[in-house]
Scaffold this motif. Structure first.
Motif, PDB file in Angstrom:
ATOM      1  N   GLN A 114      46.165  37.557  42.942  1.00  0.00           N
ATOM      2  CA  GLN A 114      46.012  36.731  41.482  1.00  0.00           C
ATOM      3  C   GLN A 114      47.081  36.828  40.807  1.00  0.00           C
ATOM      4  O   GLN A 114      47.632  38.049  40.701  1.00  0.00           O
ATOM      5  CB  GLN A 114      44.675  36.898  40.709  1.00  0.00           C
TER       6      GLN A 114
ATOM      7  N   CYS B  37      43.683  32.151  43.430  1.00  0.00           N
ATOM      8  CA  CYS B  37      43.309  33.375  44.157  1.00  0.00           C
ATOM      9  C   CYS B  37      43.459  33.070  45.478  1.00  0.00           C
ATOM     10  O   CYS B  37      43.039  32.323  46.274  1.00  0.00           O
ATOM     11  CB  CYS B  37      41.724  33.659  44.005  1.00  0.00           C
TER      12      CYS B  37
ATOM     13  N   CYS C 214      38.659  36.772  40.324  1.00  0.00           N
ATOM     14  CA  CYS C 214      38.230  36.157  41.411  1.00  0.00           C
ATOM     15  C   CYS C 214      37.600  37.442  42.374  1.00  0.00           C
ATOM     16  O   CYS C 214      38.183  38.601  42.369  1.00  0.00           O
ATOM     17  CB  CYS C 214      38.889  35.260  42.428  1.00  0.00           C
TER      18      CYS C 214
END
Lengths: 113, 112
Positions: free
Chosen positions: B6, B23, B90
């Motif tokens: 990320q 992500c 994520c």
């Protein structure tokens, strides 16, 4: 209902001491996870409990780390002979099933001096 | 090796605009992907789950897309508000054991 709770919220200890961190999961959740989060880092998986199955300990960084889950509910993470690199936020999460959303506690911030 | 990435730099967005977070992952066969929000001093809070056979998921002002060819998920917040400021994480669940593997998160700042 009550969420996941963790205690203590903060723990300051001296290098070489043992510490115990506690997690109370949401009632009825069979899966329980412990993670470690260092500043600016993602969550590092430590250990996973699912029902009565043997825990997945593959994430424990050394044999100084251990965890128990009693009666399928409360869990305790123990760190023996703490080192400065153990300083982090320790997060606990529970979920109804192991493929389900994880609900996190507020974490315990551990500082090893 | 398996990796989830990320953007580590904070994302600054003007209030009212759409914020888009990325992500990316490598060497995974994900069963599903989740997005969580984390505020300072708190644990992550679940926002959305998207499965490998789904292209898009929506919830109120939130939208997640999942492209298994590009190995990428995008997380959108429309009509952003200062209260949306937080770190967004994520997490991927692999098909092998469904353990969640986490990205480091992206800090989102919505300016009034």
């Amino acid at each position: 209902g009550a969420g996941v709770s963790q205690s203590p919220s903060n723990k300051v200890t001296e290098k070489g001491k043992d510490v115990e961190l506690r997690c109370d999961p949401i009632s009825g959740h069979t899966a329980l996870y412990w993670y470690r989060q260092s500043l600016g880092q993602g969550l590092e998986f430590l250990i996973y409990f699912q029902g009565n199955s043997a825990p997945d300990k593959s994430g424990l960084p050394s044999d100084r780390f251990s965890a128990e889950r009693t009666g399928g509910s409360v869990s305790t993470l123990t760190i023996q002979r703490t080192q400065q690199e153990d300083s982090a936020v320790y997060l606990c999460a529970s979920s109804l099933l192991d493929t389900d959303t994880q609900y996190f506690g507020p974490g315990t911030r551990l500082t090893v001096l | 090796s398996q990796k989830i990435e990320q953007n580590s730099e904070a994302l600054n967005i003007q209030e009212g605009k759409t914020a888009t977070l990325t992500c990316n992952y490598t060497n995974y066969s994900p069963a599903y992907l989740q997005w969580y929000r984390q505020d300072p001093g708190r644990g992550p809070v679940f926002l959305l789950l998207i499965r490998e056979n789904e292209k898009e998921k929506r919830k109120e002002r939130l939208k997640v897309t999942f492209d298994t060819t590009l190995k990428q998920s995008l997380f959108h917040i429309t009509a952003s508000q200062p209260a949306d400021s937080a770190t967004y994480l994520c997490a991927l669940a692999s098909r092998s054991n469904y353990q969640l593997i986490w990205g480091a998160g992206t800090k989102l700042i919505i300016k009034p």
